[in-house]
Design a protein around this motif. Structure first.
Motif, short mmCIF file in Angstrom:
data_model
loop_
_atom_site.label_atom_id
_atom_site.label_comp_id
_atom_site.label_asym_id
_atom_site.label_seq_id
_atom_site.Cartn_x
_atom_site.Cartn_y
_atom_site.Cartn_z
N THR A 51 0.78 -1.28 -0.07
CA THR A 51 0.25 0.11 0.06
C THR A 51 1.13 1.54 -0.23
N ASN A 52 0.46 2.37 -0.51
CA ASN A 52 0.96 3.65 -0.24
C ASN A 52 0.06 4.70 -0.29
N ASP A 53 0.38 5.75 0.19
CA ASP A 53 -0.09 7.02 0.11
C ASP A 53 -0.67 8.15 -1.09
N GLY A 55 -3.41 7.03 -2.76
CA GLY A 55 -4.93 7.11 -3.06
C GLY A 55 -5.29 8.46 -2.73
N PRO A 56 -6.79 8.84 -2.92
CA PRO A 56 -7.62 7.98 -3.80
C PRO A 56 -6.89 9.00 -5.30
N TRP A 57 -5.72 9.04 -5.46
CA TRP A 57 -5.95 9.70 -7.02
C TRP A 57 -5.38 9.17 -7.63
N GLY A 58 -4.37 8.07 -7.12
CA GLY A 58 -3.08 6.99 -7.27
C GLY A 58 -3.46 5.94 -7.73
N ALA A 59 -2.87 5.08 -7.77
CA ALA A 59 -2.55 3.14 -7.35
C ALA A 59 -2.00 3.05 -5.91
N ASP A 60 -2.66 2.85 -5.03
CA ASP A 60 -2.14 2.74 -3.67
C ASP A 60 -2.73 1.61 -3.33
N LEU A 61 -2.87 0.68 -3.79
CA LEU A 61 -2.98 -1.16 -2.91
C LEU A 61 -2.20 -1.55 -4.77
N TRP A 62 -1.04 -2.47 -4.47
CA TRP A 62 -0.88 -3.35 -5.61
C TRP A 62 -0.82 -4.52 -4.77
N TRP A 63 -1.43 -5.70 -5.38
CA TRP A 63 -0.98 -7.36 -5.09
C TRP A 63 0.68 -7.49 -6.12
N LEU A 64 1.17 -8.34 -4.88
CA LEU A 64 2.21 -8.68 -5.50
C LEU A 64 3.19 -10.24 -5.12
N LEU A 65 3.57 -10.98 -6.44
CA LEU A 65 3.40 -12.42 -6.13
C LEU A 65 4.67 -12.98 -6.65
N TYR A 66 5.30 -13.24 -5.99
CA TYR A 66 6.63 -13.33 -6.03
C TYR A 66 6.95 -15.01 -6.23
N SER A 67 8.61 -15.52 -6.63
CA SER A 67 8.80 -16.69 -7.45
C SER A 67 9.51 -17.41 -6.44
N ALA A 68 10.23 -18.56 -6.49
CA ALA A 68 10.60 -19.66 -5.46
C ALA A 68 12.17 -18.78 -4.80
N ASP A 69 12.67 -17.82 -5.54
CA ASP A 69 13.69 -17.38 -5.72
C ASP A 69 13.71 -16.23 -4.58
N MET A 105 -6.06 -3.77 3.40
CA MET A 105 -7.16 -3.44 2.50
C MET A 105 -7.40 -1.57 3.25
N ARG A 106 -6.96 -1.80 4.53
CA ARG A 106 -7.72 -0.45 5.31
C ARG A 106 -6.09 0.60 5.49
N SER A 107 -5.24 0.00 4.75
CA SER A 107 -3.69 1.10 5.11
C SER A 107 -3.96 2.39 3.95
N THR A 108 -3.42 2.82 4.65
CA THR A 108 -2.78 4.63 3.57
C THR A 108 -1.71 4.89 3.86
N ASP A 109 -0.90 3.86 4.51
CA ASP A 109 0.69 4.55 4.85
C ASP A 109 1.65 3.66 3.53
N ASN A 110 2.28 3.73 3.68
CA ASN A 110 3.22 2.75 2.51
C ASN A 110 3.59 1.59 3.75
N ALA A 111 3.56 0.83 3.01
CA ALA A 111 3.82 -0.76 3.54
C ALA A 111 3.91 -1.78 2.90
N THR A 112 4.01 -3.40 3.54
CA THR A 112 3.73 -4.28 2.21
C THR A 112 3.16 -5.45 3.53
N PHE A 113 2.18 -6.30 3.24
CA PHE A 113 1.49 -7.05 4.05
C PHE A 113 2.06 -8.08 3.42
N MET A 114 2.53 -9.22 3.97
CA MET A 114 3.01 -11.06 3.94
C MET A 114 1.84 -11.18 3.68
N LEU A 115 0.87 -11.98 3.40
CA LEU A 115 -0.60 -12.79 2.98
C LEU A 115 -0.14 -14.41 2.93
#
Length: 124
Positions: A51-53, A55-69, A105-115
């Motif tokens: 997430t980043n700060d 919003g609401p004008w920018g893309a403030d939530l990104w899904w990140l998909l990581y490989s085995a490395d 989903m509630r975050s408005t900060d610059n942060a990363t959440f491992m799901l």
């Protein structure tokens, strides 16, 4: 007559110009410039939300998909075309952390959440 009353066509949001497709054995993401990145579902190692700060004008939530490395394989913004089907796939991963996703989903900060991370002996 009444030409002034015609409904204007809806403008695409920049995020919806991204396309994510998880059909078959691959997850593929095409960005708004048409560049494509993909990962085999069997090689998916981790899922996070960044997430980043902007919003609401920018893309403030990104899904990140990581490989085995543990490198970023592909990413897509919330609102990408095909996102709903992709999220359904991600939700079904064993051990997916729905509570952490809710925090993201509630975050408005610059942060990363491992799901989710693939268990060492998992084939998911």
């Amino acid at each position: 007559m009444f030409g002034w009353f015609k409904k204007k066509p809806a403008r695409l949001q920049p995020e919806s110009k991204w396309v994510v497709d998880g059909t078959g054995d691959q997850i593929a993401v095409s960005d708004d410039d048409g560049h494509r990145r993909s990962i085999a579902k069997r090689d998916l190692y981790g899922v996070a939300i960044e997430t980043n700060d902007s919003g609401p004008w920018g893309a403030d939530l990104w899904w990140l998909l990581y490989s085995a490395d543990k490198k970023l394989a592909c990413a897509f913004p919330q609102g990408a075309a095909g996102e709903t089907a992709m999220i359904e796939f991600l939700f079904a991963l064993p051990g997916f952390d729905h509570a952490e996703m809710t925090l993201a989903m509630r975050s408005t900060d610059n942060a990363t959440f491992m799901l989710w991370q693939k268990a060492p002996d998992s084939t998911a």
